[in-house]
Design an enzyme around this catalytic site. Structure first.
Site, PDB file in Angstrom:
ATOM      1  N   GLU A  18      -4.862   3.088   5.417  1.00 27.18           N
ATOM      2  CA  GLU A  18      -3.525   3.490   5.212  1.00 27.18           C
ATOM      3  C   GLU A  18      -2.541   3.054   4.292  1.00 27.18           C
ATOM      4  O   GLU A  18      -2.449   3.637   3.582  1.00 27.18           O
ATOM      5  CB  GLU A  18      -3.028   4.469   6.633  1.00 27.18           C
ATOM      6  CG  GLU A  18      -3.936   5.235   7.286  1.00 27.18           C
ATOM      7  CD  GLU A  18      -4.690   4.487   8.347  1.00 27.18           C
ATOM      8  OE1 GLU A  18      -4.972   4.882   9.640  1.00 27.18           O
ATOM      9  OE2 GLU A  18      -4.776   3.102   8.051  1.00 27.18           O
ATOM     10  N   HIS A 695      -4.250 -10.283 -11.573  1.00 26.51           N
ATOM     11  CA  HIS A 695      -2.854  -9.499 -10.284  1.00 26.51           C
ATOM     12  C   HIS A 695      -1.837  -9.045 -10.587  1.00 26.51           C
ATOM     13  O   HIS A 695      -1.387  -7.806 -10.219  1.00 26.51           O
ATOM     14  CB  HIS A 695      -2.899 -10.342  -9.119  1.00 26.51           C
ATOM     15  CG  HIS A 695      -3.859 -10.939  -8.635  1.00 26.51           C
ATOM     16  ND1 HIS A 695      -4.728 -10.350  -7.547  1.00 26.51           N
ATOM     17  CD2 HIS A 695      -4.584 -12.214  -8.950  1.00 26.51           C
ATOM     18  CE1 HIS A 695      -6.155 -11.386  -6.696  1.00 26.51           C
ATOM     19  NE2 HIS A 695      -5.635 -12.201  -7.538  1.00 26.51           N
TER      20      HIS A 695
END
Length: 756
Positions: A18, A695
């Protein structure tokens, strides 16, 4: 005396990831910061309650992080580099994200902070940056806010804080060189202020993490602990917390510190319990880390009872806990429905480990060894399971000789043969392996896995994505291509799925960094390769182009380090088993006409023991495992390897001993500083220093890339330099990937033209 139990931390991301989903939604502008904060609150409340329901006595608070707990500590101390600061000097959540990923919904894109591995784990932390004369202040009160949350929910709490000496140890000096340890007196007042606030809230114990005490520290750093803790003493009880290895070599210093308790990792560390008990002050709390926070195996609680029971009446205060934070463990075994009953009975995830702590502490408190027998029975039965040992694997391993790890000739002769075969230009361009894992690719794999798509249509879909990747690379003008890895879910999990000796979870996610999660396979038995793994797709990709296409493999040490390991044989044995399986794959790729084969080993340094005195033995077998996997090829087959997000300087001889023809490394976040190690060592083979940070969503311009390459050329002869990104591109989107690679190719072409 009543023995209490506690955990050192709990997974943050949630059972269904989540937190990952909420973070990425916020970063994409699809949800508000209020939405994100609400997800964080819900996860913390759920995880505290789950631990409490499982029987944990003292709950960790402060183990939650929006990106990384070291980064959280930097914000707490007000250590925000100028490029990441808000214009008004305030510190907020977007400040944290600019530090972590170079971009946030608010503010301008900038270079992210450097990232590297957290001790010898596959978790990454953001490296603190230090400059001379910097000032510190309490500027981020997340810990206090979360303590207030937990207290309001009625929990018994134990705040978690990264200790000041370890924090400084983990950082890097930027700009003018100076001794970063000289900053210790400047950060201690912030720690004092924080401890005072916790004491004001009625907190009894603070877990102050100093994992650097497991290292063989220089004397100057070891001596810094005494004045640091003399300054911090008195306001609140401090549980000095160590983990990841033994601490006996530093115990003389530790026992002189003005703290009230000590936590020791008895899983990764091998300190003798009786000696520890005799050595530390009688009035100290002794916390023993007996439940492995870094693996998924059920504990033999009966065995732990036998080891701990003699201590019960000899210690005034005794706790038991997880060996380290459960951050490194999946959350809940009970939701795994595809593991067969036998294998599932061998495992325990984070919530089951909490239950183990409760079972063991209750048994010790009531002197009831019999209550643990049922729990311990499955892991004891595993010792005789037919699924663990394979006689053929053992026989093949016993037959390996030193010659099996040697190429036919040294690098100079191989390089000549490879130049004749490939005829690559100066500054050859390539990528590290993966291309964007689009929703279409992920959906294709999911539909196939869940039976909504048959094998023929799945393979046709994967073939189309590989065809697209080859076409994109040819259009961009890259010199050495890759097939893009559309068929792969993860660089370790994919190989584990195709090797015997591995099993897989459905929801066994662990955090790697930020929103990046991985689902490590579990090695339950001897490893072997039942058939070819990558050959078919590599052959198909090569058939689409006249340019060389790399075969892409994950190396034996990285598969080892990024899996949950069986605990009944040595890491060396497992690595050599994997190496033999990969050796067969390398041989098959070469037979299929693949002339360049990349064997990634980003985890080589990560696997180092924390005690430097143990390094030589590890590096000897780790290097041998890599060479065993690669040395089967001819001279004109080029072996590449890739490493990222680690320090190279202290293992350069081992990196050279890998004897890869080309090594690609992550260097852009360090502004090519990491190449100093290769220059000073006079690294003899070819190098591809990463020229942009994959990244971060920021796209580098041509000038930035040229400047980095020219910096690299000051350290490494240009004829031995390759041009490539820092790492694989699976987490990026196609739009930014195309632009970044186009700029990279143009920069290489500009340098070729300048030379001409």
């Amino acid at each position: 005396m009543t023995i209490q139990n506690h955990t050192l931390g709990f997974p943050r991301v949630g059972l269904r990831r989540e937190l990952k989903k909420a973070l990425e939604s916020y970063w994409a502008g699809n949800s508000s910061q209020a939405d994100l904060l609400a997800v964080g609150r819900e996860l913390r409340a759920r995880h505290w309650q789950q631990q409490k329901d499982a029987g944990v006595d003292l709950l960790p608070v402060g183990d939650f992080a929006w990106y990384d707990h070291v980064l959280t500590t930097s914000l707490m101390l007000g250590n925000v580099p100028p490029r990441h600061q808000n214009t008004d000097g305030s510190v907020d959540l977007d400040t944290l994200f600019r530090l972590g990923r170079g971009r946030a919904p608010g503010g301008e894109p900038v270079a992210a902070a450097e990232m590297t591995k957290w001790f010898n784990t596959n978790y990454h932390y953001m490296v603190p940056e230090f400059v001379q004369g910097m000032q510190f202040r309490l500027s981020w009160t997340q810990l206090l806010e979360e303590v207030d949350e937990a207290l309001a929910l009625g929990h018994r709490v134990k705040p978690v804080l990264l200790g000041p000496v370890t924090y400084l140890w983990l950082g890097k000096v930027k700009g003018e060189p100076f001794n970063r340890l000289s900053l210790l007196p400047d950060i201690l007042p912030v720690y004092q202020q924080l401890l005072a606030e916790l004491a004001r809230r009625g907190v009894e114990w603070v877990q102050i993490d100093e994992p650097a005490l497991a290292l063989e520290l220089p004397a100057e750093w070891l001596n810094a602990f005494r004045p640091a803790y003399a300054t911090l003493q008195g306001q609140i009880k401090l549980l000095l917390t160590t983990y990841f290895d033994s601490i006996g070599h530093n115990l003389e210093t530790i026992t002189t510190l003005p703290v009230q308790g000590l936590h020791v990792d008895l899983v990764q560390g091998k300190d003798d319990i009786a000696s520890l008990n005799a050595s530390i002050p009688a009035d100290w709390l002794l916390s023993l880390g007996v439940i492995n926070g870094r693996n998924v195996w059920r504990a033999d609680l009966s065995s732990w009872f036998d080891r701990l029971q003699p201590l019960v009446d000899r210690r005034q205060q005794l706790w038991i806990g997880s060996s380290c934070s459960l951050l490194h463990s999946p959350i809940d075994l009970s939701v795994e429905t595809r593991l067969d009953a036998e294998v599932k009975s061998w495992f325990a995830f984070a919530l089951q480990k909490c239950a183990e702590l409760s079972l063991l502490s209750n048994a010790l408190n009531t002197n009831d060894a019999a209550s643990l027998e049922a729990w311990s029975a499955p892991i004891r039965a595993r010792q005789t399971s037919t699924r663990v040992h394979n006689a053929t694997v053992a026989q093949r391993l016993a037959a390996v000789t030193a010659k099996d790890s040697l190429r036919n000739n040294g690098y100079p002769l191989r390089a000549e043969a490879q130049r004749r075969r490939f005829r690559l230009p100066a500054w050859p361009t390539t990528t590290i392996g993966s291309f964007p894992q689009t929703p279409e690719i992920r959906g294709l794999r999911l539909d196939f896995r869940q039976g909504r798509l048959d094998g023929g249509r799945y393979r046709s879909g994967i073939a189309e994505h590989i065809k697209q990747a080859i076409a994109e690379q040819e259009c961009l003008g890259l010199d050495v291509l890759v097939h893009g890895e559309a068929e792969r879910n993860d660089m370790v999990e994919y190989f584990g799925e195709n090797l015997d000796g591995f099993v897989f979870s459905q929801n066994g996610w662990v955090q790697s960094y930020g929103s990046r999660c991985v689902k490590p396979p579990v090695i339950i038995g001897d490893v072997s390769r039942p058939g070819a793994i990558t050959v078919e797709w590599a052959k198909y990709a090569q058939s689409l182009t006249d340019k060389p296409v790399k075969g892409m493999l994950t190396g034996p040490v990285t598969i080892l380090c990024w899996s949950f390991l069986r605990e009944d044989v040595s890491r060396e044995t497992i690595a050599r088993q994997i190496a033999l399986a990969l050796r067969d794959e390398v041989a098959d790729l070469e037979k299929a006409g693949i002339g360049i084969i990349q064997i990634d080993e980003p985890a080589l340094r990560e696997g180092l023991p924390l005690h430097q005195s143990d390094w030589a033995a590890y590096l000897a077998w780790a290097v041998e495992a890599f060479r065993l996997s690669a040395a089967v090829v001819r001279d004109d087959t080029q072996i590449h390897t890739h490493m990222c997000y680690c320090e190279f300087n202290d293992i350069m001889p081992a990196i050279a001993a890998l004897d890869a023809d080309v090594i690609t490394i992550e260097t852009s976040r360090s502004d090519m500083e990491l190449l100093e190690s290769f220059e000073e060592f006079a690294y003899p083979n070819e190098i591809g220093p990463g020229v942009y940070d994959i990244h971060s969503p920021n796209v580098p311009d041509v000038g930035e890339i040229e400047a980095l390459l020219l910096k690299a050329a000051q350290r490494i002869p240009p004829e031995r330099l390759w041009v490539n990104p820092d790492c694989g591109l699976k987490t990026r989107g196609w739009a930014e990937t195309r632009q970044a690679l186009a700029n990279m190719v143009q920069a290489a072409q500009n340098l070729r033209n300048a030379k001409a």
